[in-house]
Design a protein around this motif. Structure first.
Motif, PDB file in Angstrom:
ATOM      1  N   THR A 128       0.810  -1.210   0.000  1.00 58.39           N
ATOM      2  CA  THR A 128       0.000   0.000   0.000  1.00 58.39           C
ATOM      3  C   THR A 128       0.846   1.264   0.000  1.00 58.39           C
ATOM      4  N   THR A 129       1.999   1.205   0.664  1.00 55.69           N
ATOM      5  CA  THR A 129       2.752   2.429   0.925  1.00 55.69           C
ATOM      6  C   THR A 129       3.878   2.664  -0.076  1.00 55.69           C
ATOM      7  N   ALA A 130       4.575   1.615  -0.448  1.00 52.93           N
ATOM      8  CA  ALA A 130       5.752   1.781  -1.314  1.00 52.93           C
ATOM      9  C   ALA A 130       5.289   1.872  -2.765  1.00 52.93           C
ATOM     10  N   ARG A 131       4.524   2.917  -3.058  1.00 48.62           N
ATOM     11  CA  ARG A 131       3.877   3.040  -4.365  1.00 48.62           C
ATOM     12  C   ARG A 131       4.887   3.325  -5.476  1.00 48.62           C
ATOM     13  N   GLN A 132       6.093   3.774  -5.106  1.00 46.70           N
ATOM     14  CA  GLN A 132       7.093   4.066  -6.141  1.00 46.70           C
ATOM     15  C   GLN A 132       7.769   2.792  -6.647  1.00 46.70           C
ATOM     16  N   ALA A 133       7.453   1.659  -6.006  1.00 44.63           N
ATOM     17  CA  ALA A 133       8.169   0.414  -6.302  1.00 44.63           C
ATOM     18  C   ALA A 133       7.215  -0.678  -6.790  1.00 44.63           C
ATOM     19  N   GLN A 134       7.770  -1.618  -7.546  1.00 43.55           N
ATOM     20  CA  GLN A 134       7.090  -2.883  -7.797  1.00 43.55           C
ATOM     21  C   GLN A 134       7.291  -3.731  -6.555  1.00 43.55           C
ATOM     22  N   VAL A 135       6.228  -4.193  -5.941  1.00 43.99           N
ATOM     23  CA  VAL A 135       6.337  -4.906  -4.667  1.00 43.99           C
ATOM     24  C   VAL A 135       5.893  -6.365  -4.827  1.00 43.99           C
ATOM     25  N   TYR A 136       6.790  -7.274  -4.512  1.00 43.39           N
ATOM     26  CA  TYR A 136       6.500  -8.714  -4.582  1.00 43.39           C
ATOM     27  C   TYR A 136       6.516  -9.260  -3.156  1.00 43.39           C
ATOM     28  N   THR A 137       5.380  -9.799  -2.715  1.00 43.93           N
ATOM     29  CA  THR A 137       5.289 -10.235  -1.325  1.00 43.93           C
ATOM     30  C   THR A 137       4.879 -11.693  -1.206  1.00 43.93           C
ATOM     31  N   GLU A 138       5.461 -12.339  -0.199  1.00 44.25           N
ATOM     32  CA  GLU A 138       4.938 -13.611   0.273  1.00 44.25           C
ATOM     33  C   GLU A 138       4.601 -13.402   1.733  1.00 44.25           C
ATOM     34  N   LYS A 139       3.325 -13.583   2.069  1.00 41.95           N
ATOM     35  CA  LYS A 139       2.829 -13.254   3.403  1.00 41.95           C
ATOM     36  C   LYS A 139       2.291 -14.526   4.075  1.00 41.95           C
ATOM     37  N   ALA A 140       1.426 -14.346   5.032  1.00 40.64           N
ATOM     38  CA  ALA A 140       0.885 -15.502   5.752  1.00 40.64           C
ATOM     39  C   ALA A 140      -0.277 -16.118   4.980  1.00 40.64           C
ATOM     40  N   GLY A 141      -0.505 -17.384   5.249  1.00 39.54           N
ATOM     41  CA  GLY A 141      -1.655 -18.071   4.674  1.00 39.54           C
ATOM     42  C   GLY A 141      -2.085 -19.158   5.647  1.00 39.54           C
ATOM     43  N   VAL A 142      -3.207 -19.757   5.349  1.00 35.42           N
ATOM     44  CA  VAL A 142      -3.689 -20.863   6.186  1.00 35.42           C
ATOM     45  C   VAL A 142      -3.783 -22.093   5.279  1.00 35.42           C
ATOM     46  N   ASN A 143      -2.706 -22.889   5.311  1.00 30.14           N
ATOM     47  CA  ASN A 143      -2.643 -24.044   4.428  1.00 30.14           C
ATOM     48  C   ASN A 143      -3.596 -25.123   4.930  1.00 30.14           C
ATOM     49  N   THR A 144      -4.356 -25.648   4.009  1.00 28.82           N
ATOM     50  CA  THR A 144      -5.465 -26.510   4.380  1.00 28.82           C
ATOM     51  C   THR A 144      -5.343 -27.869   3.698  1.00 28.82           C
ATOM     52  N   VAL A 145      -5.741 -28.892   4.443  1.00 26.12           N
ATOM     53  CA  VAL A 145      -5.728 -30.262   3.950  1.00 26.12           C
ATOM     54  C   VAL A 145      -7.143 -30.820   4.069  1.00 26.12           C
ATOM     55  N   VAL A 146      -7.632 -31.426   3.011  1.00 28.22           N
ATOM     56  CA  VAL A 146      -8.922 -32.119   3.064  1.00 28.22           C
ATOM     57  C   VAL A 146      -8.634 -33.620   3.130  1.00 28.22           C
ATOM     58  N   ILE A 147      -9.114 -34.259   4.199  1.00 29.95           N
ATOM     59  CA  ILE A 147      -8.925 -35.705   4.344  1.00 29.95           C
ATOM     60  C   ILE A 147     -10.303 -36.345   4.247  1.00 29.95           C
ATOM     61  N   GLU A 148     -10.636 -36.829   3.061  1.00 32.08           N
ATOM     62  CA  GLU A 148     -11.994 -37.323   2.839  1.00 32.08           C
ATOM     63  C   GLU A 148     -12.046 -38.836   2.808  1.00 32.08           C
ATOM     64  N   SER A 149     -10.999 -39.445   2.261  1.00 33.69           N
ATOM     65  CA  SER A 149     -10.889 -40.909   2.192  1.00 33.69           C
ATOM     66  C   SER A 149      -9.476 -41.199   1.712  1.00 33.69           C
ATOM     67  N   ALA A 150      -9.048 -42.443   1.830  1.00 34.78           N
ATOM     68  CA  ALA A 150      -7.658 -42.744   1.477  1.00 34.78           C
ATOM     69  C   ALA A 150      -7.551 -44.132   0.870  1.00 34.78           C
ATOM     70  N   ALA A 151      -6.852 -44.187  -0.269  1.00 31.48           N
ATOM     71  CA  ALA A 151      -6.592 -45.485  -0.898  1.00 31.48           C
ATOM     72  C   ALA A 151      -5.376 -46.162  -0.255  1.00 31.48           C
ATOM     73  N   ASP A 152      -4.540 -45.363   0.368  1.00 29.94           N
ATOM     74  CA  ASP A 152      -3.342 -45.882   1.035  1.00 29.94           C
ATOM     75  C   ASP A 152      -3.232 -45.127   2.351  1.00 29.94           C
ATOM     76  N   TYR A 153      -3.972 -45.635   3.335  1.00 29.02           N
ATOM     77  CA  TYR A 153      -4.108 -44.913   4.602  1.00 29.02           C
ATOM     78  C   TYR A 153      -2.764 -44.740   5.297  1.00 29.02           C
ATOM     79  N   ARG A 154      -1.988 -45.816   5.353  1.00 27.22           N
ATOM     80  CA  ARG A 154      -0.685 -45.727   6.030  1.00 27.22           C
ATOM     81  C   ARG A 154       0.241 -44.767   5.279  1.00 27.22           C
ATOM     82  N   GLY A 155       0.202 -44.820   3.948  1.00 22.97           N
ATOM     83  CA  GLY A 155       1.019 -43.886   3.154  1.00 22.97           C
ATOM     84  C   GLY A 155       0.624 -42.445   3.430  1.00 22.97           C
ATOM     85  N   MET A 156      -0.669 -42.205   3.519  1.00 26.82           N
ATOM     86  CA  MET A 156      -1.145 -40.859   3.818  1.00 26.82           C
ATOM     87  C   MET A 156      -0.640 -40.397   5.178  1.00 26.82           C
TER      88      MET A 156
END
Lengths: 578, 578
Positions: A319-347
């Motif tokens: 928002t602030t460094a408008r004179q620059a091209q800004v490339y950011t990596e910020k926080a996220g909430v990485n999510t896993v869906v566990i619905e069923s498994a063909a290889d339960y132990r592998g999972m």
């Protein structure tokens, strides 16, 4: 130039005339550049940087012992870097393994340093895209030759275990840097250097012009490093900016200066040997609590910023460094869906590893495990929700049962904030996997902890559920959901509102698989499906995998694609009548 | 779909089954796409769109008479567009030639329209880059077939003279649209659709993954049109966004709706025929003084914005519409250095034409002519400063001596603001070329004026000299400078502080030429050198010339390069064990 010991890298000695020539650089690196260009096109596996520790020690590369000795020689003294505009020495890194590094670094007078950096721009621009790429590859080659030294530097700043610090902080980071160079080179050469333009005019003579096209830099690039992956997250922006003609000012995280200081010194050494201004790359170490990034980010000379870190500062930069091209990596909430498994132990074993690696201190580590409250079908029969979490907890416990092995996987807790979050997590819900202290075999003062897993329930209609905030560190939430459809919708909401660097799913149901895929396509998240072997959701490979998408709130850029490099330079056209 | 008369475009009739198939689109357009891809690589001259008015009237294209009749049939009635969410009809365009168009357009209820636009995204995404490109080419083909109708629509909204409206508003705009489609297609296909990744593991089996890569859109794109070049400046953003999978909401300038309303109707027609949601392209006409762009720009659904217009609103968009990728073309101060001339008469006639064309109402028209106060050397001998300005004034006067011819070159003053600036300019300094009223042979109410040239002096150390502000319209400043070096420094300051879409220079001195080139490379401006023939500094050709650089304050993007398209989509990866 730099007075650093370079004896470990004999192959880098200057040529007879004291400098690196374009011909030498071509001999050394053109083939590698060509292979990198091919790799980003096919996205098949490729790397010129061996990842096995024992691959080093020959052909001018440091052995394990040489690397360790070189690292030890750095400790307890000023880091020698002859850049201009130094007003004092600063530093205070303490290894997460309990060692005070005792290294001090030049603190910049930016009114002196920035003009010195800009003074090298014309020569670097005139070198052109190919020579710039080759010089970058020489920098990477010398970094690679000192992989063992970097491994110790990364280990004792990030807290990564040694082998991971060597691989992720060494060859994998070098791959990401090389990938950025390849993209930058490719992008700058898509427009020809010259064109003849001849427009027919019926019976009259055609209109004819000759046109010259030159890739020009934007200005000084600021690379703001992070605590956990100083090289892996830092090299892409650094090399993308440098290869597109921009000077790069490296502002490391105050807890992880050393790996980037080494990088800067090597870059300056190579630039000088190749006849360019060494100040094209410089270090900006800061005083404790100085907030130097904030000062630098709004300087008019700074035209590009790369940042990895918190959402709040990333958003501030955007928002602030408008004179620059800004490339950011910020926080996220990485999510896993566990619905069923063909290889339960592998999972289970795959997921247990992902949750444990580097104590979950990766921006790509899964946080929320969405599991239907009625349980899941697997090749081992139906498993209730409680059985799934218990089985996963058992898999983690087994993986980390032996302290020495656990320490080699977990590394150390990088800083007190992570430790505090880990301690607080147990209060958030029912603990299904408690964290335990691990005694490090070599470093008694290291803070080593196994991950905690806490059960939460998506059915509770809370306004700000704990699982919708990033809880960076060795914390995961087993979130009970009503159904697969409920999981898919929570996945969508999470990615849309909070962002995600990674999404994973395990399912044998084609409809569920398609629904998860559709959410990832619509909300722009990178998806790993049904992993059971030696590839983990939190790992991406340069030249093939994209790290982040740049299309959800977790990051505004992906490593690495054309968009990551295309706006770091501009093309100036000069046209004349032919 | 649209109930607009399409009888003028017989070749567009649907195929036997009522729809356009991928095979038909391939037959019609694949070769053109391939040629466009080749053209942006070589940057040699190429265009599939004839620019001579008489080239139309065959092969399903409108003749001059058909085009005029089609335009007349649009006037004085509601513009039929069956998009959803229309709450009233709005409109009030008055031609700069004095005709009230009397056309009304649907005003959108954006809470209805935006969801309808988003509903087409999945199908459009799943079409993939190639089919999307072919559909865009079909839209452009139908626009091209109605070039004469568009010419009248552009003429009577922008004030351009008919031939210019036909060429710049027709084939040249179509070229820019096609160029954007080619870039978009190329960019999306640089990553393969799938990859096999196999990482060696020494003696163990390699790790193997299959990876799918999909180009996904960002969301609804907003294209904010301008008064002077509704199609030429509008098509690049519109087609770049559409070809990368995004719905496009077209918000025309309230004085220049008709050309873009025609565009939207044709796009909707083609999308529907090809089996896609027609609401992927929609019109947002506004009530007088509504400021609809400001409302739309911050809607969360809007993820891309293209804008041509004032610096103040462009800066507001860049700063405020943080949820979107924002591409702006704003004001600049185009500067000419006149240091010496090898072909003095050629220079004068070339520059006179540039100052006169469309009454200087182009973002590329020169404004400041920097001339050493001691005069310049030419093939016609030394010329004093006053002689240069007098000779240039004479060249302009000669070019515009005949009213009918003058009207055909000048067009009409587009709006009262430009007229007011023209009137005020004479007060800024010594008038070396007065403006005069021109009687238009066909439109007695048209406001037609020849350009004014005012002498100013750079030696006066004013805080805000008049020549350092954009004075959009038929106004140029002959600025006396101390020397060539002074001119070069003023050029640098102007581009750095105010931006420039174009720079031109006339010089026979190699050192001066090099200094001007260096300024343009350092400050990122597009340079035309020593033009004396039929190419003018204010004209750029698609596929070869860049319009703007994206690297100085006049614009943050260039038409057209990879950076203009690369961030309009993202790449989502789905990976599975092989």
């Amino acid at each position: 130039m730099a007075t650093a010991p370079t004896a470990h890298v004999p192959a880098t000695s200057p040529s007879a005339d004291g400098g690196l020539t374009a011909a030498e650089l071509t001999d050394r690196h053109q083939a590698t550049l060509d292979q990198a260009l091919e790799a980003i096109t096919t996205r098949a596996y490729w790397s010129p940087h061996p990842e096995h520790p024992k691959a080093y020690g020959e052909n001018g590369t440091q052995s394990a012992e040489e690397g360790q000795a070189a690292f030890q020689a750095l400790l307890g003294r000023p880091f020698e870097l002859d850049q201009p505009g130094t007003d004092e020495l600063v530093g205070g890194e303490v290894s997460p393994y309990g060692i005070e590094l005792g290294v001090t670094y030049p603190h910049p007078d930016i009114d002196v340093l920035l003009p010195a950096m800009r003074s090298g721009m014309r020569g670097w621009r005139e070198a052109g895209p190919r020579l710039r790429a080759l010089v970058c590859l020489e920098i990477l080659r010398r970094i690679n030759a000192r992989t063992h030294e970097f491994a110790h530097a990364v280990m004792h700043t990030s807290g990564q275990a040694f082998v991971m610090a060597l691989q992720a902080g060494g060859p994998h980071a070098q791959d990401r840097g090389l990938e950025a160079v390849a993209y930058a080179y490719q992008e700058q050469t898509r427009v020809p250097e010259t064109a003849d333009w001849s427009k027919p005019q019926g019976k009259r003579d055609p209109l004819r012009l000759t046109k010259e096209f030159t890739a020009v830099p934007r200005g000084v690039a600021l690379m703001i490093g992070c605590n956990t992956f100083p090289t892996w997250n830092g090299f892409p922006g650094l090399f993308a900016s440098l290869a597109t003609g921009n000077p790069v000012l490296v502002k490391p995280h105050p807890r992880a200066v050393l790996p980037l200081a080494l990088t800067v010194r090597i870059a300056r050494e190579v630039l000088a040997e190749a006849g360019f201004e060494p100040n094209l790359v410089a270090l900006a170490a800061e005083r404790p609590g100085e907030g130097l990034a904030k000062t630098l980010a709004v300087r008019p000379e700074i035209r590009i910023i790369d940042y990895t870190g918190s959402t709040s500062f990333g958003d501030w930069l955007e928002t602030t460094a408008r004179q620059a091209q800004v490339y950011t990596e910020k926080a996220g909430v990485n999510t896993v869906v566990i619905e069923s498994a063909a290889d339960y132990r592998g999972m289970l074993s795959n997921l247990a590893f992902s949750l444990s690696l580097y104590s979950g201190q990766m921006c790509t580590t899964p946080q929320n495990l969405l599991i239907p409250r009625d349980g899941i079908d697997t090749d081992q029969g139906h498993r209730t929700f409680d059985e799934v979490t218990a089985d996963l907890a058992a898999a983690v416990s087994k993986l980390l049962g032996d302290d020495a092995r656990a320490a080699g996987l977990l590394g150390a807790i990088v800083n007190p904030d992570v430790k505090a979050r880990l301690d607080a997590a147990a209060e958030l819900g029912e603990v299904v996997l408690p964290s335990r202290e691990v005694a490090h075999p070599d470093f008694p003062d290291a803070v080593v902890r196994t991950p905690v897993m806490v059960r939460l329930d998506a059915a509770k209609s809370e306004e700000d559920p704990a699982y919708l905030e990033e809880c960076f560190g060795p914390v995961s939430f087993a979130v009970a959901v009503d159904s697969a459809a409920d999981a898919v919708e929570l996945l969508r909401r999470t990615v849309r509102e909070k962002g995600a660097m990674t999404v994973a799913a395990w399912t044998t149901n084609a409809e569920v698989e398609q629904a998860v895929e559709e959410v990832c396509l619509e909300e722009c998240a990178q998806l790993s499906l049904n992993l059971t072997g030696g590839v983990f959701v939190n790992q991406t490979a340069a030249f093939s995998d994209f790290h982040g998408s740049g299309g959800n709130p977790a990051a505004n850029a992906a490593l690495c694609d054309a968009a990551f490099v295309a706006n770091r330079f501009r093309t100036v056209e000069v046209r004349r009548e032919a």
